[in-house]
Design a protein around this motif. Structure first.
Motif, PDB file in Angstrom:
ATOM      1  N   HIS A   3       0.849  -1.192   0.000  1.00  0.00           N
ATOM      2  CA  HIS A   3       0.000   0.000   0.000  1.00  0.00           C
ATOM      3  C   HIS A   3       0.884   1.240   0.000  1.00  0.00           C
ATOM      4  CE1 HIS A   3      -2.708   3.111   1.883  1.00  0.00           C
ATOM      5  NE2 HIS A   3      -3.456   2.657   0.896  1.00  0.00           N
ATOM      6  N   GLU A   5       0.676   5.450  -0.367  1.00  0.00           N
ATOM      7  CA  GLU A   5      -0.270   6.568  -0.307  1.00  0.00           C
ATOM      8  C   GLU A   5       0.480   7.891  -0.222  1.00  0.00           C
ATOM      9  OE1 GLU A   5      -4.320   7.982   2.073  1.00  0.00           O
ATOM     10  OE2 GLU A   5      -3.121   6.314   2.828  1.00  0.00           O
ATOM     11  N   SER A   7      -0.203  11.907   0.486  1.00  0.00           N
ATOM     12  CA  SER A   7      -1.205  12.770   1.092  1.00  0.00           C
ATOM     13  C   SER A   7      -0.686  14.201   1.174  1.00  0.00           C
ATOM     14  CB  SER A   7      -1.556  12.253   2.496  1.00  0.00           C
ATOM     15  OG  SER A   7      -2.507  13.080   3.120  1.00  0.00           O
ATOM     16  N   GLU A  23      -2.518  13.875  -4.017  1.00  0.00           N
ATOM     17  CA  GLU A  23      -3.178  12.787  -3.285  1.00  0.00           C
ATOM     18  C   GLU A  23      -3.277  11.597  -4.238  1.00  0.00           C
ATOM     19  OE1 GLU A  23      -4.544  13.038  -0.122  1.00  0.00           O
ATOM     20  OE2 GLU A  23      -4.289  15.202   0.217  1.00  0.00           O
ATOM     21  N   GLU A  25      -3.063   6.954  -4.416  1.00  0.00           N
ATOM     22  CA  GLU A  25      -3.020   5.694  -3.677  1.00  0.00           C
ATOM     23  C   GLU A  25      -2.813   4.530  -4.642  1.00  0.00           C
ATOM     24  OE1 GLU A  25      -5.603   3.503  -0.128  1.00  0.00           O
ATOM     25  OE2 GLU A  25      -6.619   4.817  -1.571  1.00  0.00           O
TER      26      GLU A  25
END
Length: 236
Positions: A3, A5, A7, A23, A25
């Protein structure tokens, strides 16, 4: 569970503000594509993830580990492999030597255990070029070697920066097949690309970036059907 990500990620080159609150993912087993025109911020996003263009604000997490502030080699050691857009092979080394210098039992070794023979099975065109110097390879052959060299580090997440830029159409098709094969093996991939047709064939999810900002996100199929977004941000 893989994972990645991003941000609220911002990146500067000197006094120039390049990325504005990115942003993004990527989840395990998927091919995610970051689409945009030249200069939109695709390469900077990739380099920021790898710590080559450090984020000046925001958070980048990989399996819960914050990557911001880490050196590129430390990020690679976590299991992220980076294929740059400029190929950067060693021209004075043979194909085999280019692969040998990158061999490492990275986090993906238990799952993939890449060897030179496995790379040649994935890219058969490289096998007869085993003893050829990198300087004498075609652009497509160099791109395959660059991908193979990165795989020799046994990553779990592969970052591909414009893998088909400047290569012949037949090589574009072959690279698409190989990326799909890597996905089928279980490799997770984030790809920066401006070739929408190519991206549509292999990607699950798409982000569109323009002037350093994410302007659209959705499934690749939804983007393929969205003429307004394609015309506004991708000139299609």
């Amino acid at each position: 569970m893989i994972h990645l990500e991003l941000s609220d990620v911002h990146t500067h080159y000197g006094s120039s503000h390049i990325l504005f609150g990115i942003e993004l993912e990527v989840t395990e087993g998927h091919v995610v594509c970051l689409l945009g025109r030249n200069g939109a911020g695709k390469t900077t996003t990739m380099r920021t993830i790898m710590g080559l263009a450090p984020a000046t604000k925001g958070r980048i997490t990989y399996n819960g580990t914050n990557l911001v502030g880490r050196e590129p080699y430390a990020i690679a050691q976590l299991g992220i492999g980076f294929v740059p857009d400029d190929r950067v092979i060693f021209p004075d080394l043979t194909v085999r030597e280019n692969l040998e210098v990158a061999a490492r039992k990275g986090p993906g070794a238990a799952k993939f255990d890449w060897t030179i023979d496995k790379i040649y099975d994935l890219f058969p065109v490289l096998r007869p070029l085993d003893r050829h110097l990198g300087a004498y390879l075609s652009g497509g052959e160099q791109q395959m070697l660059t991908v193979g060299r990165t795989l020799m580090g046994n990553p779990l997440l592969l970052l591909l920066d414009e893998p088909v830029e400047g290569v012949a159409p037949i090589v574009v098709q072959e690279l698409g097949e190989k990326i799909r094969a890597l996905k089928a093996m279980g490799l997770t991939i984030l790809m920066a690309e401006q070739n929408l047709h190519f991206a549509t064939q292999i990607s699950d999810f798409a982000y569109v970036i323009e002037k350093g900002r994410i302007r659209y996100q959705g499934t690749m199929q939804d983007l393929a059907n969205n003429d307004e977004v394609k015309q506004k941000y991708l000139m299609i």
